[in-house]
Design a protein around this motif. Structure first.
Motif, PDB file in Angstrom:
ATOM      1  N   LYS A   7      44.878 -13.365  34.062  1.00 16.41           N
ATOM      2  CA  LYS A   7      44.817 -13.409  35.468  1.00 16.41           C
ATOM      3  C   LYS A   7      43.619 -14.220  35.952  1.00 16.41           C
ATOM      4  N   LYS A   8      42.297 -13.924  35.499  1.00 15.56           N
ATOM      5  CA  LYS A   8      41.301 -14.480  36.035  1.00 15.56           C
ATOM      6  C   LYS A   8      41.264 -16.045  35.924  1.00 15.56           C
ATOM      7  N   ILE A   9      41.883 -16.445  34.694  1.00 14.58           N
ATOM      8  CA  ILE A   9      42.171 -17.987  34.424  1.00 14.58           C
ATOM      9  C   ILE A   9      43.201 -18.438  35.208  1.00 14.58           C
ATOM     10  N   VAL A  14      43.633 -22.096  40.306  1.00 13.87           N
ATOM     11  CA  VAL A  14      44.501 -22.333  41.532  1.00 13.87           C
ATOM     12  C   VAL A  14      43.158 -22.558  42.472  1.00 13.87           C
ATOM     13  N   ARG A  15      42.135 -21.700  42.413  1.00 13.26           N
ATOM     14  CA  ARG A  15      40.540 -22.272  43.061  1.00 13.26           C
ATOM     15  C   ARG A  15      40.185 -23.566  42.942  1.00 13.26           C
ATOM     16  N   ARG A  19      47.792 -26.696  39.666  1.00 13.22           N
ATOM     17  CA  ARG A  19      49.070 -25.768  39.963  1.00 13.22           C
ATOM     18  C   ARG A  19      48.979 -24.238  39.343  1.00 13.22           C
ATOM     19  N   ASN A  20      49.527 -23.339  40.183  1.00 16.01           N
ATOM     20  CA  ASN A  20      49.513 -22.085  39.644  1.00 16.01           C
ATOM     21  C   ASN A  20      50.611 -22.098  38.654  1.00 16.01           C
TER      22      ASN A  20
END
Length: 69
Positions: A7-9, A14-15, A19-20
């Motif tokens: 999830k951190k990656i 995204v930041r 693309r998410n």
């Protein structure tokens, strides 16, 4: 709760403007595709098939034989 490393990656990507990966998921992932049906009368009757239950007559016979032995 702590965040998973995956999830951190994803959040870091995204930041950074990438693309998410959650957007790549199909909408069918969240739907339940199994067909459900209620039990038929026959299914209800045969539900106790393998439970080795004696009928009323068999129980009476066993009790009758028990008293005379």
């Amino acid at each position: 709760m702590a965040k998973s490393s995956a999830k951190k990656i994803r959040e870091k990507a995204v930041r950074e403007g990438k693309r998410n990966p959650e957007c790549n998921r199909s909408p069918f992932v969240f739907s339940d595709m199994r067909t459900r049906k209620t039990k038929t009368k026959k299914d209800q009757l045969y539900r106790g098939k393998y439970k080795n239950r004696l009928s009323d007559e068999a129980e009476k016979t066993v009790l009758f034989m028990y008293y005379f032995i």
